[in-house]
Each structure stands twice: as structure tokens, then as C-alpha cells.
Enzyme design. Structure first.
Site, mmCIF file in Angstrom:
data_model
loop_
_atom_site.group_PDB
_atom_site.id
_atom_site.type_symbol
_atom_site.label_atom_id
_atom_site.label_comp_id
_atom_site.label_asym_id
_atom_site.label_seq_id
_atom_site.Cartn_x
_atom_site.Cartn_y
_atom_site.Cartn_z
ATOM 1 N N CYS A 85 21.351 43.649 -35.097
ATOM 2 C CA CYS A 85 20.073 44.247 -35.489
ATOM 3 C C CYS A 85 19.207 43.148 -36.100
ATOM 4 O O CYS A 85 19.590 42.561 -37.123
ATOM 5 C CB CYS A 85 20.296 45.382 -36.478
ATOM 6 S SG CYS A 85 18.742 46.137 -36.990
ATOM 7 N N CYS A 235 11.428 45.104 -33.454
ATOM 8 C CA CYS A 235 12.822 45.119 -32.984
ATOM 9 C C CYS A 235 13.300 43.699 -32.636
ATOM 10 O O CYS A 235 12.930 43.151 -31.582
ATOM 11 C CB CYS A 235 12.992 46.047 -31.772
ATOM 12 S SG CYS A 235 14.731 46.291 -31.366
#
Ligand code: PYC
Length: 310
Positions: A85, A235
Site C-alpha cells: 500500500c 493510490c
């Protein structure tokens, strides 16, 4: 359980400092599998409302197995354990610096998909050098029910992405509900129609690439995460997969920097170098802010101890 919450461009990360389950001392990929299969109720209870919030990603700190790394981390959202992530890593860097556990400089971190590094540039700014990312298939068409054919690239950036460029609809915050619905239908079409990675990995994120009205901003994206929430940040793993696509199609040179923003306008600075396996090594620079330090309590008599699950 002690936690520190931050947000990266509006996207929340909850770092879990203690109180996690025993995942053994094997490779982090095995520990991540154990978290996903044996401790689903645990990780969901941390992120689901009422203790968590929509979109929030958890970062479970574990000892690094690789002796060159300072720490290990396993990320998850309210629906799935993630490979990596990017926004969470920026949040983690800022959190560890806030705690005084690391200072300005370079630090190696182990994740289930490999070793990454971060450069803490100041109290809020972190550069992430991600795992090698690659475009796996270009111009894949899926038939999305009630919409029609949708063509995108299948790419890996630490998670698995179907990237549609240009976006089938404008990427703007007023349309987040409609973008979310279309992205969910697109992900379901990818899964149903066999758009998978080399080893059968399922598409877990969908990206729509749009344009930004701002000067100097290369593009704006909408990213759907496994929990059906949109990424408030651009992201990090999605930007990595996108860099791999830009590189593979000759649209961005190694070392060239672009700014990509999220659907709510938060920016990352992105660039890449060529990787050893023919993909790209992405670099992502973003900012995170500490929001809260706390202790989560799970009373035995609390009917929502496991979170709101229905
Ligand atoms: O920044 O890589 C990322 C990410 C994945 C899921 C949510 N954010």
C-alpha cells in the site's frame, strides 16, 4: 490495542502498534496469508465502523524477516489483505518519524510482496521506492453489463490493477458514486471473464485515468479498492502500475517526473527507473499528517465488537 491514525492526501491509515495476532515467524507472504485466512474477524474489527472509517487501511507492524530491513508491515483494508500500500507506506513513514522510531533519511521496509524503501524527507513528506511494477497485458476488453465493452491494461504495482485510460466518464468528485458503481461492475467483469495475472491473481483494484483542470498536473485518477471504497489519495500501488503502463507504451521516459492527482485533488510526484526484470521501479512522493493516537477497546458485551458487518 494502540494505534496511530494518519491520512495521506485524505486517505486514512491506521498503524497498529501492538495487540495483533501471532502470525508465526515465516516469510511475510505466509504471515499475510495467515492474517487473511485465520484472522479475518480481527482485521475487519479494526477498520469497520464504528471503530474505523470508510476507506481506512490498516498497517500491522511485524518484525522484519530480512535482516536488512528495519521493520515489516502487512497492509489490509476492511475487505482484504493487500500486497502493498503506497499511501499506507507514506502514512507509516510519517507515523514512525512522529514516534521518534526513525529519522530523516532512508529506511528499508519488508512487505509481503518484497522489500521497499522510504526516504523521510521531512515530518510530513515521504518518498516511497516501490517493488518492481509491470504491465502484464495491454488493451484487454471486458464486457461490462449495462455499460458495454471496456478496454484497459492489466498491470501490477504491488496489487493487481485494471487501468482504463482514458476514463469512460469524467474523473471528478461530484461523480464519485457513479465512478464507484462502474468500477465495481468493471472489476466483477474482469473476474468473471478471466482477466487474471500470470499466476491467476484476481484484479483487486480498478483505475480510471482522467484529466486534471490544473496546470502542471499530468493526470487525475479514480481508484476503486477491494473494500469498494475509492482511494482518496492517488493510490501508490495504482500509480506504480500506471507508471509501468506509461513506460511500456513509451509515454514517459525513465527519470521524468509527473504529478498525478486523486479524484479529490491530492497529488503525488511520480517517476521511475528501469527494473531488473524489465518492469519499472516506481518512486512516489507524497505527504501524510498524523490525526490521532489512541487505544482501541473491544468490550466483550459490545454488540459491535466485530464492527458493523452487515
Ligand atoms: O496507496 O497503494 C495504495 C493503496 C492501495 C489501497 C489503498 N491505497
Amino acid at each position: 490495542m494502540h494505534v496511530i491514525d494518519s491520512h495521506t492526501g485524505g486517505m486514512p491509515t491506521r498503524v497498529i502498534l501492538d495487540g495483533g495476532p501471532d502470525l508465526g515467524s515465516g516469510p511475510l507472504a505466509d504471515q499475510a496469508r495467515a492474517l487473511a485466512t485465520e484472522h479475518e474477524a480481527f482485521y475487519k474489527s479494526i477498520l469497520l465502523e464504528p471503530r474505523g472509517q470508510p476507506g481506512m487501511v490498516g498497517a500491522l507492524l511485524v518484525p522484519a524477516q530480512d535482516p536488512t530491513c528495519e521493520i515489516g508491515v502487512i497492509y489490509f483494508d476492511a475487505d482484504a489483505v493487500l500486497g502493498m500500500c503506497g499511501h499506507g507506506t507514506i502514512g507509516l513513514g510519517v507515523t514512525l518519524a512522529h514516534m521518534g522510531r526513525i529519522g530523516v533519511g532512508t529506511h528499508r521496509i519488508e512487505t509481503p510482496v518484497g522489500v521497499i524503501s522510504i526516504d523521510v524527507l521531512d515530518a510530513n513528506t515521504v518518498r516511497v521506492t516501490n517493488v518492481e511494477s509491470r504491465r502484464v497485458k495491454a488493451d484487454v476488453t471486458v464486457d461490462v453489463p449495462d455499460y458495454g465493452p471496456m478496454t484497459g491494461d492489466l498491470a501490477y504495482g504491488g496489487n493487481w490493477f485494471f487501468i482504463v485510460d482514458p476514463s469512460p466518464m469524467p474523473v471528478k468528485s461530484a461523480d464519485i458514486r457513479a465512478l464507484t458503481d462502474l468500477a465495481i461492475a468493471t472489476r466483477e467483469a474482469c473476474v468473471a471473464q478471466g482477466v487474471v495475472g500470470e499466476n491467476g491473481e484476481l484484479v483487486d483494484h480498478v483505475v480510471f485515468q482522467g484529466v486534471s483542470p490544473k496546470d502542471g498536473v499530468h493526470s487525475r485518477n479514480f481508484v476503486l479498492c477491494p473494500d469498494d471504497e475509492y482511494d482518496r489519495s492517488p493510490c501508490g500501488t495504482g500509480s506504480s502500475a500506471r507508471l509501468a503502463c506509461l513506460a511500456a507504451s513509451g509515454r514517459l521516459a525513465p527519470g521524468e517526473e509527473i504529478v498525478q492527482e486523486s479524484v479529490i485533488g491530492s497529488p503525488y510526484r511520480l517517476s521511475y527507473q528501469i527494473g531488473e526484470a524489465g518492469g519499472v521501479i516506481p518512486t512516489i512522493v507524497g505527504q501524510a499528517y498524523i490525526m490521532a493516537e489512541g487505544t482501541l477497546l473491544f468490550g466483550d458485551d459490545d454488540p459491535f465488537k466485530a464492527g458493523i458487518t452487515d
